[in-house]
Motif scaffolding. Structure first.
Motif, PDB file in Angstrom:
ATOM      1  N   THR A  10      -8.252  38.722 -55.068  1.00 19.15           N
ATOM      2  CA  THR A  10      -7.697  38.499 -54.307  1.00 19.15           C
ATOM      3  C   THR A  10      -7.133  37.217 -54.589  1.00 19.15           C
ATOM      4  N   ARG A  11      -6.052  36.956 -53.771  1.00 23.15           N
ATOM      5  CA  ARG A  11      -5.229  35.897 -54.124  1.00 23.15           C
ATOM      6  C   ARG A  11      -4.320  35.408 -52.699  1.00 23.15           C
ATOM      7  N   LEU A  12      -4.618  33.647 -52.677  1.00 23.39           N
ATOM      8  CA  LEU A  12      -4.033  32.833 -51.518  1.00 23.39           C
ATOM      9  C   LEU A  12      -2.710  32.783 -51.925  1.00 23.39           C
ATOM     10  N   ALA A  13      -1.705  32.964 -51.517  1.00 22.20           N
ATOM     11  CA  ALA A  13      -0.442  32.438 -52.451  1.00 22.20           C
ATOM     12  C   ALA A  13       1.160  31.744 -51.182  1.00 22.20           C
ATOM     13  N   PRO A  14       0.702  30.579 -51.447  1.00 19.93           N
ATOM     14  CA  PRO A  14       1.751  30.101 -50.367  1.00 19.93           C
ATOM     15  C   PRO A  14       3.330  29.793 -51.593  1.00 19.93           C
ATOM     16  N   SER A  15       4.473  29.591 -50.652  1.00 17.64           N
ATOM     17  CA  SER A  15       5.379  29.307 -50.768  1.00 17.64           C
ATOM     18  C   SER A  15       5.921  27.660 -50.473  1.00 17.64           C
ATOM     19  N   PRO A  16       5.528  26.778 -51.432  1.00 16.56           N
ATOM     20  CA  PRO A  16       5.893  25.357 -51.032  1.00 16.56           C
ATOM     21  C   PRO A  16       7.776  25.148 -50.646  1.00 16.56           C
ATOM     22  N   LEU A  46       1.322  29.334 -56.711  1.00 15.83           N
ATOM     23  CA  LEU A  46       2.357  29.150 -55.879  1.00 15.83           C
ATOM     24  C   LEU A  46       3.313  30.006 -55.831  1.00 15.83           C
ATOM     25  N   GLU A  47       3.535  30.400 -54.776  1.00 19.25           N
ATOM     26  CA  GLU A  47       5.001  31.312 -54.952  1.00 19.25           C
ATOM     27  C   GLU A  47       6.576  30.200 -55.592  1.00 19.25           C
ATOM     28  N   ASP A  48       6.823  29.761 -55.818  1.00 18.70           N
ATOM     29  CA  ASP A  48       7.896  28.471 -56.666  1.00 18.70           C
ATOM     30  C   ASP A  48       9.217  29.515 -56.912  1.00 18.70           C
ATOM     31  N   THR A 181      13.190  37.334 -57.349  1.00 22.41           N
ATOM     32  CA  THR A 181      12.742  37.470 -55.822  1.00 22.41           C
ATOM     33  C   THR A 181      10.998  37.528 -55.427  1.00 22.41           C
ATOM     34  N   TYR A 182      11.348  37.491 -54.547  1.00 22.41           N
ATOM     35  CA  TYR A 182       9.687  37.382 -54.001  1.00 22.41           C
ATOM     36  C   TYR A 182       8.715  38.825 -54.642  1.00 22.41           C
ATOM     37  N   GLN A 183      10.283  40.117 -54.422  1.00 19.67           N
ATOM     38  CA  GLN A 183       9.307  41.395 -54.539  1.00 19.67           C
ATOM     39  C   GLN A 183       9.037  41.504 -55.877  1.00 19.67           C
ATOM     40  N   ALA A 185       8.293  39.122 -58.252  1.00 10.41           N
ATOM     41  CA  ALA A 185       7.624  38.027 -59.105  1.00 10.41           C
ATOM     42  C   ALA A 185       6.464  38.341 -58.526  1.00 10.41           C
ATOM     43  N   VAL A 186       6.337  39.059 -57.262  1.00  9.07           N
ATOM     44  CA  VAL A 186       4.329  39.682 -56.901  1.00  9.07           C
ATOM     45  C   VAL A 186       3.938  40.743 -57.781  1.00  9.07           C
ATOM     46  N   VAL A 187       4.878  41.629 -57.603  1.00  7.10           N
ATOM     47  CA  VAL A 187       4.555  42.884 -58.509  1.00  7.10           C
ATOM     48  C   VAL A 187       3.457  42.066 -59.670  1.00  7.10           C
ATOM     49  N   VAL A 199      -4.290  40.326 -49.030  1.00  5.73           N
ATOM     50  CA  VAL A 199      -4.781  40.085 -47.676  1.00  5.73           C
ATOM     51  C   VAL A 199      -2.601  39.448 -47.056  1.00  5.73           C
ATOM     52  N   ARG A 200      -2.668  39.845 -46.328  1.00  5.69           N
ATOM     53  CA  ARG A 200      -1.919  38.885 -46.104  1.00  5.69           C
ATOM     54  C   ARG A 200      -1.479  39.277 -44.197  1.00  5.69           C
ATOM     55  N   GLY A 201      -0.428  39.039 -43.780  1.00  7.79           N
ATOM     56  CA  GLY A 201       0.313  39.078 -42.378  1.00  7.79           C
ATOM     57  C   GLY A 201       0.838  39.848 -42.288  1.00  7.79           C
ATOM     58  N   ASP A 203       3.292  40.259 -40.927  1.00  8.96           N
ATOM     59  CA  ASP A 203       5.137  40.207 -40.934  1.00  8.96           C
ATOM     60  C   ASP A 203       5.396  40.594 -42.601  1.00  8.96           C
ATOM     61  N   LEU A 204       4.643  41.232 -43.986  1.00  9.15           N
ATOM     62  CA  LEU A 204       4.489  41.220 -44.948  1.00  9.15           C
ATOM     63  C   LEU A 204       4.537  42.567 -45.195  1.00  9.15           C
ATOM     64  N   LEU A 205       3.907  43.112 -44.113  1.00 12.83           N
ATOM     65  CA  LEU A 205       3.799  45.168 -44.412  1.00 12.83           C
ATOM     66  C   LEU A 205       5.017  45.917 -44.857  1.00 12.83           C
TER      67      LEU A 205
END
Ligand code: GLU
Length: 273
Positions: A10-16, A46-48, A181-183, A185-187, A199-201, A203-205
């Motif tokens: 899994t990943r933890l992907a915070p945006s600065p 890091l999702e920058d 875009t986030y969509q 880069a994340v994919v 695993v995420r909040g 709000d991203l469902l």
């Protein structure tokens, strides 16, 4: 839900784009708990990708807070800002497949054409058949996605079915400023990092089905990840906590003398069911 026999990551992907707050602590707790359940490893990313909103001071404060909370931070941190080339290669591949088109619509144009009950703007495909040159300045690039529902397993919400074509229409992969875009880069990153547990909040469902649609186009044989969308932490007003709300920042709570364990407990106590 029966778990397939596989190794999970899994990943933890915070945006600065701001300081970490209690909502992030709750997020970390969920990641750690669900990773334990799946015996999954956790990668930090890091999702920058959004250069206009990311700042080096936020990155430094996020790293400091994560370390203080006991999260391991590798020295060679995965940064989306360093992955231009990979995103570009994937974009060119999709262009060759004829799946990308340029879009000249502004947010306002889209707003005037469509609004959904969810509040999300659905792009109606206005530029799909306009054949705007892909290198025309001041245009965004969109990926054509099929009108098809996606069913996925969510560890916390059960089985869900969403149709991204109804939710958002063709997904933007690069904006008018040339930023990924986030969509997108994340994919690409989830595929490349072999992430199979997301695993995420909550709000991203709504992003999940569109990411599954993009993923199937980019790598048709990649197995579908398992998802867990967790509750968010809310203030008494019912608002989602924002990174800009300094009163709840980890740095502030640390300065106030709280220990990491107390901060974790506080986050859990503020969780909305
Ligand atoms: N970077 C996103 C955020 O900070 C998380 C993205 C994801 O988990 O898919 O909210």
């Amino acid at each position: 839900m029966t778990l397939p026999k596989t190794t999970y990551k899994t990943r933890l992907a915070p945006s600065p784009t701001g300081h970490l707050h209690l909502g992030h602590v709750l997020h970390i707790i969920y990641i750690e708990d669900i990773a334990r359940l799946f015996k999954a490893s956790i990668s930090l990313r890091l999702e920058d990708h959004d250069r206009s909103r990311c700042r080096p001071e936020f990155e430094a404060s996020i790293i400091k807070d994560l370390q203080w909370l006991g999260v391991e931070v590798p020295t060679n941190l995965w940064r989306q800002s360093g992955r231009d080339k990979v995103y570009q290669i994937n974009l060119e591949r999709l262009m060759k497949q004829g799946l990308v088109y340029a879009c000249a619509c502004s947010r306002k144009d889209i707003q005037s054409e469509t609004t959904q009950a969810s509040g999300e703007l659905r792009y109606p495909g206005s530029c799909r058949d306009k054949n705007i040159p892909l290198d025309q300045p001041d245009t965004s690039l969109r990926l054509t996605i099929p009108d098809a529902p996606w069913t996925f397993d969510d560890v916390l919400k059960g089985q869900l079915t969403h149709n991204p074509f109804d939710q958002c229409g063709d997904v933007m992969i690069r904006d008018r400023l040339g930023q990924w875009t986030y969509q997108f880069a994340v994919v690409i990153d989830d595929l490349e990092q072999g992430i199979n547990l997301i695993v995420r909040g909550l709000d991203l469902l709504s992003s999940t089905a569109r990411q599954l649609a993009m993923r199937a186009i980019i790598d048709p044989v990649a197995p579908m990840p398992v998802f867990a969308h967790h509750p968010l932490l809310r203030e008494p007003t019912g608002q989602k906590l924002s990174k800009r709300d300094q009163s709840e920042s980890i740095a502030k709570l640390r300065e106030d003398g709280m220990t990491p364990a107390q901060v974790r407990e506080l986050a859990m106590s503020l969780k909305q069911d």
